[in-house]
Design a protein around this motif. Structure first.
Motif, PDB file in Angstrom:
ATOM      1  N   GLU A 197       0.838  -1.201   0.000  1.00  0.00           N
ATOM      2  CA  GLU A 197       0.000   0.000   0.000  1.00  0.00           C
ATOM      3  C   GLU A 197       0.877   1.258   0.000  1.00  0.00           C
ATOM      4  N   GLY A 198       0.612   2.153  -0.939  1.00  0.00           N
ATOM      5  CA  GLY A 198       1.344   3.424  -0.971  1.00  0.00           C
ATOM      6  C   GLY A 198       2.544   3.425  -1.899  1.00  0.00           C
ATOM      7  N   TYR A 221       3.018  -1.743   4.121  1.00  0.00           N
ATOM      8  CA  TYR A 221       4.450  -1.456   4.086  1.00  0.00           C
ATOM      9  C   TYR A 221       5.016  -1.560   5.502  1.00  0.00           C
ATOM     10  N   MET A 226       4.658   7.948  -1.393  1.00  0.00           N
ATOM     11  CA  MET A 226       3.704   8.259  -0.314  1.00  0.00           C
ATOM     12  C   MET A 226       4.460   9.196   0.627  1.00  0.00           C
ATOM     13  N   TYR A 280       2.004   3.504   5.793  1.00  0.00           N
ATOM     14  CA  TYR A 280       1.057   4.275   4.983  1.00  0.00           C
ATOM     15  C   TYR A 280      -0.028   4.910   5.844  1.00  0.00           C
TER      16      TYR A 280
END
Ligand SMILES: *Cc1c(COP(=O)(O)O)cnc(C)c1O
Length: 427
Positions: free
Chosen positions: A139-140, A181, A210, A367
């Motif tokens: 994610e991110g 992450y 991010m 994130y």
């Protein structure tokens, strides 16, 4: 109307949103994007002839500063010899040799024209080489806009992802799992139940999409161990971190060796060059030798390769990264100090020539924490800095970049502007 406003109005008639890449449109921060007319060293100028200290550097490539005489000369010399041949050149060999030397985990490399293309091709190669379909991303992290990579987390752990863009079939997203992450436990759990189906893990070892978010050493070591145990491949997407956080990329800082690496941005020195490479036995799966197809009309373009090679020559000089790292740290330490004096919740972080600024009290480590940063405060700060001639990334969730031309005078001028801006943000 300012010239920037006139151009933006005009641009929106012939181009969707008036820009050729979404973040340029200032949607996140509001206001009118600046249309750039020229650049030099640490500066660029907009259509109203206003000068800015540039902290984007074309999102990374301008590491030696804009219009460096050696890079410009290399481009001019290459251009007069021909712009593109559709046949191989010696320049491409030199570039491949240089990349393999600077990034030892890369034994063979293929040049392409964008980071998106490189990540997409690396993924196809990973799937082709392993005969597996499932991809893990985090994610991110951003890996360009290939269908398999425009995916966000599904509803639960161990469920497959959902597209983040319309036009991506749900059936494609099914093959991508999106994890948190810097979460080692989750990675262990997923490998335990699905390890034999996983083709590869793709990660930004120092995430720059991010805001700036470095991976923990344990996180990268865990994915290395799990990939090896389960026959999956580890792909480091160093399109942003490569030649940016250190000469050998993030992998040289962490001492974790990926099976494949994706590069871009800095290696083109401002022209379109990207690359993917890794273990020779894996790269042998690529056409024309192997069954994984990949090609490009402008791949290894002679003018682009010349710009990239000239840039790589400069950054290889002794002391280049020590100095870049020192200046970047001077900036982030300075910003933190000023913010503290003004009394505002703020912190900053830097790795090599990349930095992050966060309107929150401690540096985010994943994130979800990153999303807690005060976006409104960032947006106000962004515009106050822009007014004062300092161009930061036009989003609270993008990293910043320092070039070798950002000397003490430039950093001090930035800090002077930041003091005024922080004071107004706090008011
Ligand atoms: C910029 C970026 C890409 C995409 O590169 P493009 O050249 O914009 O297609 C991929 N991965 C990472 C980590 C990036 O920062």
């Amino acid at each position: 109307m300012s010239n920037n406003e006139t151009l933006f109005t005009r641009a929106q008639k012939s181009t969707p949103g008036g820009v050729n890449s979404p973040v340029r449109a200032f949607r996140s921060v509001g206001g009118t994007p600046r249309f750039i007319t020229k650049a030099e060293g640490p500066y660029f100028w907009d259509a109203d002839d206003k000068r800015y200290i540039d902290y984007i550097g074309s999102w990374g490539p301008a590491i030696v500063g804009h219009t460096h005489p050696k890079v410009v000369k290399a481009v001019q010399d290459a251009a007069v010899k021909g712009l593109s041949f559709g046949a191989p050149t010696e320049g491409e060999i030199l570039m491949a040799e240089k990349i393999c030397k600077l990034v030892p985990s890369i034994e063979q490399v293929r040049l392409v024209s964008s980071g998106t293309e490189a990540a997409m091709s690396a993924l196809r190669l990973a799937r082709g080489a392993t005969g597996r379909d499932t991809v893990i991303k985090f994610e991110g992290c951003y890996h360009g806009h290939a269908d398999s990579l425009l995916v966000k987390a599904g509803s639960g752990l161990l469920t497959f992802g959902n597209p983040t863009s319309s036009g991506v079939p749900a059936d494609f997203a099914k093959h991508t799992m999106v994890l948190d992450y810097n979460n080692c436990e989750q990675l262990e759990e997923v490998f335990k139940s699905k390890g034999s189906t996983i083709a590869c893990v793709i990660v930004e070892p120092v995430a720059g999409n991010m805001n700036l978010l470095p991976a923990s050493l344990e996180f990268l070591q865990t994915m290395r161990r799990l990939c090896t145990q389960h026959g999956a491949l580890l792909l480091f997407d160093e399109v942003m971190s490569g030649f940016r956080v250190a000469l050998g990329g993030a992998q040289s800082i962490y001492g974790v060796t990926p099976d494949m690496t994706v590069l871009g941005k800095v290696i083109g020195g401002g022209l379109p060059v990207a690359a993917f490479g890794g273990r020779a036995d894996l790269m042998q799966h690529l056409a024309p030798i192997g069954g994984v197809y990949q090609a490009g009309t402008l791949s290894g373009n002679p003018v682009a390769v010349a710009a990239g090679m000239a840039t790589l020559e400069i950054i290889q000089q002794p002391g280049f990264y020590e100095s870049l790292t020192k200046q970047t740290k001077k900036l982030t330490d300075g910003l933190s100090t000023v913010a503290k004096e003004v009394g505002i919740d703020f912190c900053a972080n830097a790795v090599g020539g990349m930095f992050g600024i966060y309107f929150t009290h401690t540096v985010p480590t994943n994130y979800a924490e990153m999303m807690q940063c005060d976006k409104n405060r960032f947006n106000t700060f962004f515009h106050l800095m822009l007014d004062r001639g300092v161009y930061l990334a036009p989003s609270a969730f993008e990293a910043g970049f320092v070039s070798a031309q950002h000397d003490d005078a430039i950093i001090n001028e930035t800090l002077r502007c930041a003091r005024e801006a922080f004071t107004q943000v706090a008011a």
